[in-house]
Design an enzyme around this catalytic site. Structure first.
Site, PDB file in Angstrom:
ATOM      1  CG  HIS A   6     -13.011   0.620  16.930  1.00 52.39           C
ATOM      2  ND1 HIS A   6     -11.639   0.471  16.994  1.00 52.39           N
ATOM      3  CD2 HIS A   6     -13.473  -0.446  16.225  1.00 52.39           C
ATOM      4  CE1 HIS A   6     -11.281  -0.624  16.377  1.00 52.39           C
ATOM      5  NE2 HIS A   6     -12.379  -1.201  15.884  1.00 52.39           N
ATOM      6  CD  GLU A  83     -15.220  -5.865  12.416  1.00 57.30           C
ATOM      7  OE1 GLU A  83     -16.298  -5.882  11.775  1.00 57.30           O
ATOM      8  OE2 GLU A  83     -14.234  -5.202  12.065  1.00 57.30           O
TER       9      GLU A  83
END
Length: 197
Positions: A6, A83
């Site tokens: 990202h 994550e």
């Protein structure tokens, strides 16, 4: 497999531990990085079949410009691509947690990749990789020959996948650089299981 990270967030900029428990949005630079990543993918003329991101807003916002350039592609979000969870040190300053993170990283480098970050609620490289591989198996099931799967995920998740797929092993997780907005190209042979990074 086009494995992307990202774009930048305020937590990245201020060096806070931003794991699976933090849903920080992209900042202005992060949105520009997402647009640049989407432009690069469009210019590559990859045969994008599926675009999958983690469920966290920073990954979703990075995947959306890609999806806009490949409107025929299947668009999925998957919690398994979130994550690494940092447990009780989630959101803390990397500088303040330097000694703690150093000890954990040392354990990993020495081969004990079962050590969790931030206690029992955190992930280890092993739990992270297991979750990531399960998610990839699930979303890549119907991928036709020669098609591209775009995955927009996170630093440690990408590092765990790359360390494993490259054959380096999870002990080398921190040897896999992952800048915001980066893309890793992995050619994967579904028949033989071999891959080339």
């Amino acid at each position: 497999l086009l494995l992307c990270r990202h774009g930048e967030t305020a937590s990245n900029r201020t060096k806070l531990l931003q794991g699976g428990g933090s849903d920080t949005p992209l900042n202005e630079l992060g949105h520009r990085q997402a647009e640049q990543l989407a432009s690069s993918l469009a210019a590559s003329r990859a045969a994008v079949h599926t675009i999958v991101s983690s469920h966290l807003s920073r990954a979703i916002a990075t995947a959306e410009p890609i999806a806009a350039r490949f409107p025929a592609a299947l668009r999925i979000t998957h919690m398994g691509l979130g994550e690494m969870k940092y447990g009780d040190i989630e959101g803390r300053s990397i500088a303040d947690m330097g000694k703690t993170m150093s000890l954990i990283s040392k354990s990993w480098r020495e081969g004990d990749t079962s050590v969790r970050v931030g206690g029992p609620d955190g992930d280890s490289p092993e739990t992270l990789l297991e979750r990531a591989l399960a998610a990839l198996r699930e979303v890549s099931g119907g991928l036709p020959e020669g098609a591209a799967l775009v995955v927009v995920a996170h630093s440690h998740l990408n590092k765990a996948l790359l360390a494993s797929l490259s054959g380096a092993g999870l002990a080398k997780i921190h040897n896999m650089p992952q800048d915001n907005g980066c893309m890793n190209v992995i050619d994967f042979n579904k028949t033989t299981g071999e891959c080339k990074l």
